[in-house]
Scaffold this motif. Sequence first.
Motif, PDB file in Angstrom:
ATOM      1  N   SER A   1       0.825  -1.212   0.000  1.00 21.00           N
ATOM      2  CA  SER A   1       0.000   0.000   0.000  1.00 21.00           C
ATOM      3  C   SER A   1       0.857   1.260   0.000  1.00 21.00           C
TER       4      SER A   1
ATOM      5  N   ALA B   1       0.616   4.426  -2.387  1.00 19.21           N
ATOM      6  CA  ALA B   1       0.446   5.760  -1.793  1.00 19.21           C
ATOM      7  C   ALA B   1       1.533   6.709  -2.294  1.00 19.21           C
TER       8      ALA B   1
ATOM      9  N   SER C   1       0.919   7.591  -6.026  1.00 23.25           N
ATOM     10  CA  SER C   1      -0.217   8.490  -6.246  1.00 23.25           C
ATOM     11  C   SER C   1      -0.019   9.849  -5.589  1.00 23.25           C
ATOM     12  N   GLY C   2       1.025  10.000  -4.796  1.00 26.17           N
ATOM     13  CA  GLY C   2       1.303  11.301  -4.199  1.00 26.17           C
ATOM     14  C   GLY C   2       0.729  11.480  -2.809  1.00 26.17           C
ATOM     15  N   LEU C   3       0.035  10.468  -2.285  1.00 26.13           N
ATOM     16  CA  LEU C   3      -0.525  10.591  -0.937  1.00 26.13           C
ATOM     17  C   LEU C   3       0.565  10.696   0.105  1.00 26.13           C
TER      18      LEU C   3
ATOM     19  N   LEU D   1      -5.931   6.162  -8.303  1.00 29.35           N
ATOM     20  CA  LEU D   1      -5.813   5.166  -7.244  1.00 29.35           C
ATOM     21  C   LEU D   1      -7.200   4.836  -6.696  1.00 29.35           C
TER      22      LEU D   1
ATOM     23  N   PRO E   1      -8.347   3.480  -3.458  1.00 28.48           N
ATOM     24  CA  PRO E   1      -7.690   3.163  -2.194  1.00 28.48           C
ATOM     25  C   PRO E   1      -8.321   1.957  -1.504  1.00 28.48           C
ATOM     26  N   GLU E   2      -7.534   1.367  -0.634  1.00 25.04           N
ATOM     27  CA  GLU E   2      -8.047   0.274   0.173  1.00 25.04           C
ATOM     28  C   GLU E   2      -9.188   0.805   1.040  1.00 25.04           C
TER      29      GLU E   2
ATOM     30  N   ASN F   1     -13.052   4.213   0.318  1.00 25.17           N
ATOM     31  CA  ASN F   1     -13.089   5.652   0.554  1.00 25.17           C
ATOM     32  C   ASN F   1     -14.039   6.398  -0.367  1.00 25.17           C
ATOM     33  N   ILE F   2     -15.219   5.882  -0.542  1.00 19.19           N
ATOM     34  CA  ILE F   2     -16.204   6.660  -1.270  1.00 19.19           C
ATOM     35  C   ILE F   2     -16.765   7.720  -0.324  1.00 19.19           C
ATOM     36  N   PHE F   3     -17.358   8.760  -0.897  1.00 19.29           N
ATOM     37  CA  PHE F   3     -17.927   9.824  -0.075  1.00 19.29           C
ATOM     38  C   PHE F   3     -19.330   9.392   0.327  1.00 19.29           C
TER      39      PHE F   3
ATOM     40  N   ARG G   1     -15.571   5.439 -10.275  1.00 19.56           N
ATOM     41  CA  ARG G   1     -15.177   6.818 -10.004  1.00 19.56           C
ATOM     42  C   ARG G   1     -13.746   7.070 -10.481  1.00 19.56           C
TER      43      ARG G   1
ATOM     44  N   ASP H   1      -5.927  -0.948  -4.831  1.00 24.02           N
ATOM     45  CA  ASP H   1      -5.408  -1.419  -3.540  1.00 24.02           C
ATOM     46  C   ASP H   1      -6.436  -2.346  -2.898  1.00 24.02           C
TER      47      ASP H   1
END
Lengths: 293, 374, 253
Positions: C55, C59, C62-64, C94, C96-97, C100-102, C161, C173
């Motif tokens: 992960s 991360a 992707s720049g996180l 990305l 994410p694991e 992480n939807i809104f 998305r 991820d």
Amino acid sequence: MTTLVQALVNALNLGGLYALYALGVAMVFGILRLVNFAHSSLIMAGGYTLVFTASLPLVVRLALTVAVCVALAMVLELVAFRGVRSAAPETMLVTSFAVSMLLSSLAESLFGALPRSTDVDPVFRESWTFGQIYLPKINAVTVVVVVVLIGGLGLFLTRTPAGLRMRAAAEDFATARLLGVAANRVISLAFAISGVLAAAAAVLLLGANGSVTPTFGFNAVLFGLIAAVVGGLSSLRGAVAGGFVLGAASQLLQEALPVGLAPFRDALLFAAVFCLLVVRPQGLIRSGQGVRV
Amino acid sequence: MNGLLRRAGGALGVPSALFAGIVVVALLATTGPASLERLAVGGLVNIVLVIGLYVFVGNSGVWSFGHMSFALVGGYVAGLLALPVRLKGQLLPDAPALVRELHAGPFVAVVVGGLVAAVVAVVVAVPLSRIGGLSAGLATVSLLIAFSAVAAQWQSVTRGQKGLSSIPTSTTMPVALGWVLVALLLAWAYQRSSFGIRLRASKSDEVAAAASGISVPVQRGVGFVLSAFLTGIGGALFALQLGSINPDVFYLDYTFLIITMLVLGGAGSLTGAVAGSVAVSALAEVLRRAEGGSLLGLPVPARPGLADVVLGVVLVVMLLRRPSGLTGGRELRLPRRRGERHRPPAVTRDASEPIALAGAVAGAGPETRREDSR
Amino acid sequence: MAEPLLPVPLLPVPLLSVRGLTVRYGSVTALHGIDLDVDAGELVALVGPNGAGKSSTLAAVSGLVRPAAGTVTVAGEVVSGLAPERVVRHGVALVPEGRNIFTALTVAENLALGATIRRDAAGVAADLDRQLDRFPILRDRYGQQAGLLSGGEQQQLAIARALMSRPRLLLLDEPSLGLAPRLVDLVFETVAQLRREGLTIVLVEQNATRAVELADRTSVLRTGRIVRSGTADELGGGAAMAAEYLGEAGVTP
């Protein structure tokens, strides 16, 4: 009956004002997890702008007030808050506290500690009387302004792409950035909006008080903060609801407290807030993950 | 036996050295005009208040913006006790008999002021010590506003906005120095005790501390009460120095000053608390002269409030550039005597270091991001 | 502004090139200078036990997370050190694991946010249609609050998305984490389909057997280092792979 209506009118007015202050605080908190005491500095700057532009036409004065508040909000974000964005919320709280103290001393140094008075508009001093109900025109103006601002903000947030990006950033900043939402732009925008709200607060407060001091707006923001806390700091709807609840509670306490206890209204209110915070710290303030930048 | 004595000496090295430094600065001030000596006493009272705040904030990592409530309590209690009974009869005819008739000498008044503040703190600490972070910060602000409102409205006991005056003054240089020493020793003994060590453990990792059997609320509560006691002492000394107290003195401005001192020196260490108080007091005095129109003999355009502006700028810059303060959260390093074998002086690194790191990263570029990805 | 490229033309350099990537969280080093190349159109799997740095790799790409050392280039352009909102403009998306939807927003709003970086309204509308065809359930739930979706639906939404940004490189991820077997099948079918459409994919998976069999190449991570790389055959088949790295013995650096 008339006392009830009168109390309702007063509660609505007070609640609208508190909601306005609370929204300004919640707007920034929702995005940045920053409790912005310096919101009071924006209101103060708006107040002094109105004082120093007293000779100009009202529309120009209002436009200048909004411009000054928005510009100051964005400058503060850039200069003071961008650097502590990744710090703990308490550090940000200390910073905003320091900024507000700094700006009020600066105002004292530049304009003196004495109140500077001005008239926003003669209408603000007039009032209507319906039978035994007394309705100052400024109350009507307050309610209209608050409703228009809340409605406008609601439309902006739900109907525009920029509003959608703000709502996404408020829920999960890291994921929003992954999708291309620019952190700096969203944060600047949040501060700019809080500037508009502060300008409105400055006009209404000055309309009611008639004068500005270096600590102008500080109590307003304290009450706004409390209202926002009551409504759950990170929710804008909560902030508005909290504002009206606090306004109504204040008014209710005013009417209901026995004479001996009436002076202690504020003490009781803030003690209640203390209790609320210690009883439900998580429920009220979610320091949700991935929200802060 | 010898070793034990030496260890005791070593253990008290930091507070002794700090106290020696404070005494030197204070004595220098006594050689100046009387006004400077008054200021120096005020500075010593501020040291007590900063140490008071440090005991809680520095050891627990939880910010309190409401400590001036305890200074307010200490100040009023000591003031009421020190006022002569005859005078109280005139000033506060409606006060409860207990308030009107009790009288105490200055030392007892100060101690009782601190104790009452501590008792109030026990009541507050029970709920407060369960929360931390932002909620605690906001809760303590609410507390201060509530206390201040009570002081401003409780006419029969506090005389409301008028406040108490004509209190016999007793906080002289030796008295203030004595209390600074007491505060230093108490704060040092606490942070070296198992209580202090456990509270510090909860600061660096609350979950790990709780998992290893430390009751974080209990430890926070203990720190909070001791901290409130010292703050109450500070408030009492303040009232007995000025001879008056009113609800506005211990409000947000004073909170700001004390926090500035603590942040500037470094909230993570006792050395930081003391260094910050001394540095800010000295800076404030220089700036006050500048406001008065001259600085080192040079004329300066007079600007009331300028001192606070400069202090505010210093604090903001410090928070942005070096949030762990002048000392970086470390205690004083004492030179080791030759041939002596004891542990090197404790270098207490504190949790504000990662913050400093994050601040430095944030300061380095326009873009910042969370270190953990989720 | 990166032009979306689909299908991807042959590039003279790998689409994703990672050199000496090091990631630290405070005093903990999660990645010790890994190298990784992914050619355009390839599906590369990253497998390994928990805490191996899979992960962290995504991360950092992707720049996180800002890497402590090393470079990441996408189609020859350096993206390491850029903020995530800049990296996505280089065509990196990305998922994410944990999806992480809104949850407070609707499905429609989540999908609209996926197209944040795009300015071609017509193209966005067409892509929206394609994703809703790909995941019909999202069409049914289009106006609903995303928090009301089931786990599998949320995963589909998260992938859709990400695709709305028209990425050249999709980072997934643990897309099958916590899903029922039937939904795991759906996720792997979707990944295979995207691969056939020519999308370049890096897939991080706990479900190593299936990931290795699906992927063109696999890299095995262990305590922050790549310990083995190769095709499924070179690594001795997916099942053997899984047994090997999940068991204690076997792989030596």
